[in-house]
Each structure stands twice: as structure tokens, then as C-alpha cells.
Design a protein around this motif. Structure first.
Motif, mmCIF file in Angstrom:
data_model
loop_
_atom_site.group_PDB
_atom_site.id
_atom_site.type_symbol
_atom_site.label_atom_id
_atom_site.label_comp_id
_atom_site.label_asym_id
_atom_site.label_seq_id
_atom_site.Cartn_x
_atom_site.Cartn_y
_atom_site.Cartn_z
ATOM 1 N N ALA A 180 0.826 -1.207 0.000
ATOM 2 C CA ALA A 180 0.000 0.000 0.000
ATOM 3 C C ALA A 180 0.859 1.256 0.000
ATOM 4 O O ALA A 180 0.577 2.216 -0.725
ATOM 5 N N PHE A 181 1.921 1.249 0.814
ATOM 6 C CA PHE A 181 2.820 2.400 0.819
ATOM 7 C C PHE A 181 3.438 2.599 -0.557
ATOM 8 O O PHE A 181 3.601 3.730 -1.025
ATOM 9 N N PHE A 182 3.780 1.505 -1.238
ATOM 10 C CA PHE A 182 4.361 1.619 -2.564
ATOM 11 C C PHE A 182 3.360 2.185 -3.564
ATOM 12 O O PHE A 182 3.744 2.811 -4.557
ATOM 13 N N GLY A 183 2.091 1.958 -3.296
ATOM 14 C CA GLY A 183 1.059 2.521 -4.170
ATOM 15 C C GLY A 183 0.824 3.992 -3.895
ATOM 16 O O GLY A 183 -0.230 4.528 -4.252
ATOM 17 N N ASN A 184 1.832 4.629 -3.259
ATOM 18 C CA ASN A 184 1.799 6.068 -2.959
ATOM 19 C C ASN A 184 0.653 6.468 -2.037
ATOM 20 O O ASN A 184 0.160 7.597 -2.084
ATOM 21 N N LYS A 185 0.233 5.521 -1.193
ATOM 22 C CA LYS A 185 -0.799 5.839 -0.216
ATOM 23 C C LYS A 185 -0.171 6.564 0.974
ATOM 24 O O LYS A 185 0.908 6.195 1.435
ATOM 25 N N GLU A 186 -0.855 7.556 1.463
ATOM 26 C CA GLU A 186 -0.410 8.261 2.658
ATOM 27 C C GLU A 186 -0.679 7.391 3.883
ATOM 28 O O GLU A 186 -1.542 6.510 3.858
ATOM 29 N N ILE A 187 0.039 7.670 4.962
ATOM 30 C CA ILE A 187 -0.085 6.843 6.151
ATOM 31 C C ILE A 187 -1.517 6.811 6.670
ATOM 32 O O ILE A 187 -2.015 5.755 7.083
ATOM 33 N N ASN A 188 -2.202 7.945 6.625
ATOM 34 C CA ASN A 188 -3.584 7.948 7.122
ATOM 35 C C ASN A 188 -4.494 7.064 6.284
ATOM 36 O O ASN A 188 -5.494 6.529 6.777
ATOM 37 N N GLU A 189 -4.147 6.872 5.005
ATOM 38 C CA GLU A 189 -4.909 5.956 4.162
ATOM 39 C C GLU A 189 -4.561 4.510 4.471
ATOM 40 O O GLU A 189 -5.433 3.641 4.536
ATOM 41 N N VAL A 190 -3.259 4.256 4.658
ATOM 42 C CA VAL A 190 -2.816 2.885 4.941
ATOM 43 C C VAL A 190 -3.355 2.423 6.293
ATOM 44 O O VAL A 190 -3.640 1.237 6.484
ATOM 45 N N GLU A 191 -3.527 3.356 7.218
ATOM 46 C CA GLU A 191 -4.080 3.006 8.530
ATOM 47 C C GLU A 191 -5.463 2.375 8.420
ATOM 48 O O GLU A 191 -5.866 1.585 9.281
ATOM 49 N N LYS A 192 -6.174 2.688 7.351
ATOM 50 C CA LYS A 192 -7.507 2.124 7.162
ATOM 51 C C LYS A 192 -7.455 0.612 6.919
ATOM 52 O O LYS A 192 -8.478 -0.074 7.046
ATOM 53 N N LEU A 193 -6.267 0.112 6.541
ATOM 54 C CA LEU A 193 -6.116 -1.322 6.325
ATOM 55 C C LEU A 193 -5.970 -2.091 7.635
ATOM 56 O O LEU A 193 -6.190 -3.300 7.682
ATOM 57 N N ILE A 194 -5.565 -1.414 8.696
ATOM 58 C CA ILE A 194 -5.223 -2.098 9.945
ATOM 59 C C ILE A 194 -6.357 -2.975 10.470
ATOM 60 O O ILE A 194 -6.115 -4.153 10.804
ATOM 61 N N PRO A 195 -7.599 -2.485 10.551
ATOM 62 C CA PRO A 195 -8.666 -3.365 11.072
ATOM 63 C C PRO A 195 -8.823 -4.656 10.277
ATOM 64 O O PRO A 195 -8.983 -5.738 10.868
ATOM 65 N N GLY A 196 -8.746 -4.563 8.954
ATOM 66 C CA GLY A 196 -8.899 -5.752 8.123
ATOM 67 C C GLY A 196 -7.742 -6.720 8.270
ATOM 68 O O GLY A 196 -7.938 -7.945 8.315
ATOM 69 N N VAL A 197 -6.534 -6.184 8.337
ATOM 70 C CA VAL A 197 -5.359 -7.041 8.497
ATOM 71 C C VAL A 197 -5.421 -7.777 9.837
ATOM 72 O O VAL A 197 -5.226 -8.995 9.914
ATOM 73 N N VAL A 198 -5.711 -7.043 10.905
ATOM 74 C CA VAL A 198 -5.781 -7.658 12.234
ATOM 75 C C VAL A 198 -6.912 -8.682 12.290
ATOM 76 O O VAL A 198 -6.741 -9.786 12.830
ATOM 77 N N ARG A 199 -8.049 -8.350 11.735
ATOM 78 C CA ARG A 199 -9.178 -9.290 11.725
ATOM 79 C C ARG A 199 -8.808 -10.577 10.990
ATOM 80 O O ARG A 199 -9.164 -11.686 11.431
ATOM 81 N N THR A 200 -8.079 -10.454 9.889
ATOM 82 C CA THR A 200 -7.661 -11.631 9.127
ATOM 83 C C THR A 200 -6.747 -12.520 9.973
ATOM 84 O O THR A 200 -6.888 -13.750 9.981
ATOM 85 N N ILE A 201 -5.806 -11.909 10.678
ATOM 86 C CA ILE A 201 -4.889 -12.676 11.534
ATOM 87 C C ILE A 201 -5.654 -13.368 12.656
ATOM 88 O O ILE A 201 -5.433 -14.552 12.948
ATOM 89 N N ILE A 202 -6.567 -12.651 13.293
ATOM 90 C CA ILE A 202 -7.322 -13.212 14.408
ATOM 91 C C ILE A 202 -8.271 -14.316 13.933
ATOM 92 O O ILE A 202 -8.409 -15.356 14.595
ATOM 93 N N ASP A 203 -8.904 -14.116 12.792
ATOM 94 C CA ASP A 203 -9.800 -15.153 12.263
ATOM 95 C C ASP A 203 -9.031 -16.440 11.976
ATOM 96 O O ASP A 203 -9.528 -17.552 12.249
ATOM 97 N N ALA A 204 -7.823 -16.314 11.430
ATOM 98 C CA ALA A 204 -7.002 -17.501 11.171
ATOM 99 C C ALA A 204 -6.615 -18.179 12.481
ATOM 100 O O ALA A 204 -6.622 -19.416 12.586
ATOM 101 N N THR A 205 -6.290 -17.372 13.483
ATOM 102 C CA THR A 205 -5.925 -17.927 14.783
ATOM 103 C C THR A 205 -7.104 -18.672 15.405
ATOM 104 O O THR A 205 -6.936 -19.745 16.002
ATOM 105 N N LYS A 206 -8.298 -18.119 15.266
ATOM 106 C CA LYS A 206 -9.492 -18.800 15.770
ATOM 107 C C LYS A 206 -9.660 -20.168 15.114
ATOM 108 O O LYS A 206 -10.002 -21.156 15.775
#
Length: 379
Positions: A180-206
Motif C-alpha cells: 500500500a505504501f508503494f502505491g503512494n498511499k499516505e499513512i492515514n490511508e494505509v491506517e484504514k487497512l489495519i482493522p482488516g489485516v488484524v481481523r484476518t490474523i485473528i480469524d485464522a488464529t481462531k
């Protein structure tokens, strides 16, 4: 959209970026197998089996593996944290799942360098090029399930096997942000990915816990603002006030801390939901900062903690994305053991050894769910 040539260059860059009852006293004893999912921090050879000829050639050849004696598909000069953890538990190194004619008696490594947590189709759009490596956490979890079903006759046998196993879910998610950073996204935009990334990790752990795993470790992300590759990328647009006392980029470290904070809260919820399992968070962020702060006493050259051992470009970071480690014009330092960073993205064997010690024998595994056999001790 970035050009194909630019994306290929970054694909290489991102690649290189690329449990008992409760907390019972015997939680770490009797581990007879390790199963690992993740990215290049953990991959012991899956990517080099998966990638077509010509792709990611550098990690297939020296100087990768130079300390080990020969290249193994690991993104380092030698061993990784997963290797030291296996040694300390008295187990052999984990073979990659895609390896042929390998023993999986004591576990399997499903991690793939360059992998993302989220499926590329779920995350990437026309403004962010889809990465070459498509072996996301979902794919690795499917491999894990397929392997267990093909190795054991019933779900009961799988659960019995997992009762004596350790499962690592990560580190993963860093590449989701890198692309995402390479796609020239600003940090505030990339932060929007955090909930989805964390949810994906937690769902796999479950899912792993539902299969019967009772010792699970979920690692967080590194302080990416201390990585030579990122420091080089930001060098031309940063002001002195953008750096902290360790010479790391404040904004990027704050971003990583936000990911970790959300992940830690989610892991805490998992522990409450699965009280009969031992679930721990591995703090890669603060253990890495502790390594930097104590570099000299740990045997590293304090003046080179933010400089790549293997690379080109010299300067403060010795990193050039156009001439990365293994490419023409790049060279490796004479003593990798005195460097923290191997190729500007990944760490040296010596740094991984120090990190493993800080996490698994120190105070950065929260809570400590492992006890190590006396005869093996600490590597």
C-alpha cells in the motif's frame, strides 16, 4: 498505476521486506512439533520452491546463506528466529511445506516470503499493484488444514497432535502495508487497512484454535521506521524532527505501533474466548528496540545498526533498491554478526538469534507459555 518495471522492482523490495489449560505450569513442555504461518521473517524455503525461474533469484544464491554455509531460501545470511526457537525446544529445523521428500515429523513451515495477511483480491485495487506472491494467510491456512487431514485419519487425531504442538500465526501483515505504501498511499490511508489485516490474523488464529491447537503465538510487527530500506526511501523527504533518538522514523514506528496495539487487544479477546488454550503475543516491536538500545553489549557495531550488511549505495544505510543484496554491484560485509540488518529489510542471523533470546527467554512473550528442556537451554 505504477509501471510494470517499477512494480517488479518493488516486488523484490517487498519480498525482502518481505496450549494446555489456561496458563498451566507445564504449558511449554512436551512440544513435539511446530507449525508456522507467515512471511519472509519465517520462510525457510517455500518461496524458492514456488517462484518461477528468474523470479527472486537473489535469495537462491550466495551471499544469502553465507553464514549457514549455503543458500537455503531463507532471507538472511543464516538462520531465522523460527530456527532458534526449534533448537531451543529440542526440535529439528522446520522444513518448508513445498519442499519435496522432506520430513514433517516435527512440524511444517507454511510461511512464504512476500505473503500478505489479506487476500490480494480483497485488498488491492487499481491504485495498488497486486503482488506477485499470492500465498496469503488464507492460502497457508488451507495448506495447514490439508496437511493435517492428509496426515491424520480423524479430527480427533488432529486434535491430539495439536495438543503437543506449537502454532505460530505470523509475523504477517507487514507486506499488506508495504504494497500500500508503494502505491503512494499516505499513512492515514494505509491506517484504514489495519482493522482488516488484524481481523484476518485473528480469524485464522481462531480456526487454528478450533482445530484443537492449545499453544499459539501471534507476533506483532517490527518498528518499520528503523529498517534501512524504509529509512532510505524516506531520506529525501524527511526533516531532522522526523527521527527519534535512535535515528528511526517516528511516523512509521507510530503506524506499526497502532497495528500492534489493535492486534494485542484482539489477542487478549482471544485468550478470554479460549480459556483452555495458551495464547501469547510476541512483541517484535519492543524487543527490536531493546536490541538497538543494547546493540554494543549484544555484540553488534552500534554505528551500523541502521546499515545493511549486504547491499549497495553506502551512506548511512547502504541500501539501494535497484542494487539489492545479491544483485550486480552489491557486496556483503566481512562480519555479518556485527550487523543487525542483513539486506536492508531482513535481519542477520546474529540479530535473529538475539531477537529469539529476547522474546522467548526474556520478557517479550506475553504471557510466557513455553518452558524449554534443560538439556537444550538457550542457543
Amino acid at each position: 498505476m505504477a509501471s510494470a518495471a517499477a512494480f517488479l522492482a518493488f516486488s523484490l523490495f517487498a519480498l525482502h521486506l518481505c496450549c494446555c489449560h489456561g496458563q498451566a505450569a507445564d504449558a511449554g513442555n512436551g512440544v513435539t512439533a511446530i507449525y508456522s504461518l507467515g512471511d519472509s521473517i519465517t520462510d525457510t524455503g517455500n518461496l524458492v520452491k514456488e517462484a518461477p525461474p528468474g523470479m527472486f533469484e537473489t535469495i537462491k544464491h550466495l551471499p544469502y546463506g553465507v553464514t549457514f554455509g549455503y543458500p537455503t531460501g531463507r532471507c538472511s545470511d543464516g538462520l531465522l528466529m523460527i530456527d532458534f526457537l526449534a533448537q531451543d525446544l529440542g526440535l529439528p529445523f522446520l522444513n518448508p511445506y513445498l519442499g519435496k521428500n522432506k520430513s514433517f515429523d516435527h512440524g511444517v513451515n507454511f510461511a512464504v516470503a512476500g505473503a500478505t495477511a489479506m487476500d490480494p483480491a480483497d485488498q488491492f485495487n487499481r491504485s495498488i499493484p497486486v503482488p506477485f506472491v499470492a500465498n496469503s494467510l488464507k492460502v497457508q491456512l488451507r495448506w495447514f488444514k490439508d496437511f493435517m487431514k492428509s496426515s491424520f485419519a480423524t479430527d480427533g487425531e488432529i486434535r491430539k497432535r495439536l495438543q503437543n504442538s506449537l502454532v505460530l500465526v505470523g509475523e504477517i501483515g507487514g507486506n499488506d502495508y508495504n504494497y500500500a505504501f508503494f502505491g503512494n498511499k499516505e499513512i492515514n490511508e494505509v491506517e484504514k487497512l489495519i482493522p482488516g489485516v488484524v481481523r484476518t490474523i485473528i480469524d485464522a488464529t481462531k480456526e487454528v484454535l478450533e482445530m484443537g491447537a492449545n499453544r499459539v503465538i501471534v507476533p506483532g510487527n517490527f518498528p518499520i521506521g528503523c529498517v534501512p530500506g524504509y529509512l532510505t526511501m524516506k531520506a529525501g523527504s524527511s526533516e531532522p524532527s522526523d527521527y527519534d533518538s535512535s535515528g528511526c522514523l517516528r511516523e512509521l514506528n507510530l503506524f506499526a505501533a497502532k497495528h500492534n496495539s489493535r492486534l494485542q487487544r484482539a489477542v487478549a479477546d482471544l485468550k478470554a474466548a479460549y480459556p483452555n488454550a495458551s495464547v501469547a503475543y510476541a512483541d517484535y516491536f519492543n524487543s527490536f528496540l531493546a536490541l538497538l538500545q543494547n546493540a554494543s553489549s549484544l555484540g553488534f557495531d552500534a554505528a551500523s545498526t541502521r546499515k545493511a550488511c549486504c547491499g549497495a549505495g553506502g551512506g548511512d544505510y547502504n541500501f539501494d533498491r535497484r542494487r539489492m543484496c545479491g544483485a550486480e554491484g552489491a557486496t556483503a560485509c566481512a562480519e555479518p554478526s556485527t550487523y543487525v540488518s542483513w539486506d536492508g529489510i531482513h535481519m542477520t542471523q546474529a540479530a535473529y538469534r538475539a531477537m529469539s533470546s529476547l522474546i522467548y527467554h526474556g520478557r517479550y512473550l506475553e504471557p510466557q507459555i513455553l518452558n524449554f528442556p534443560e538439556k537444550y537451554g538457550q542457543t
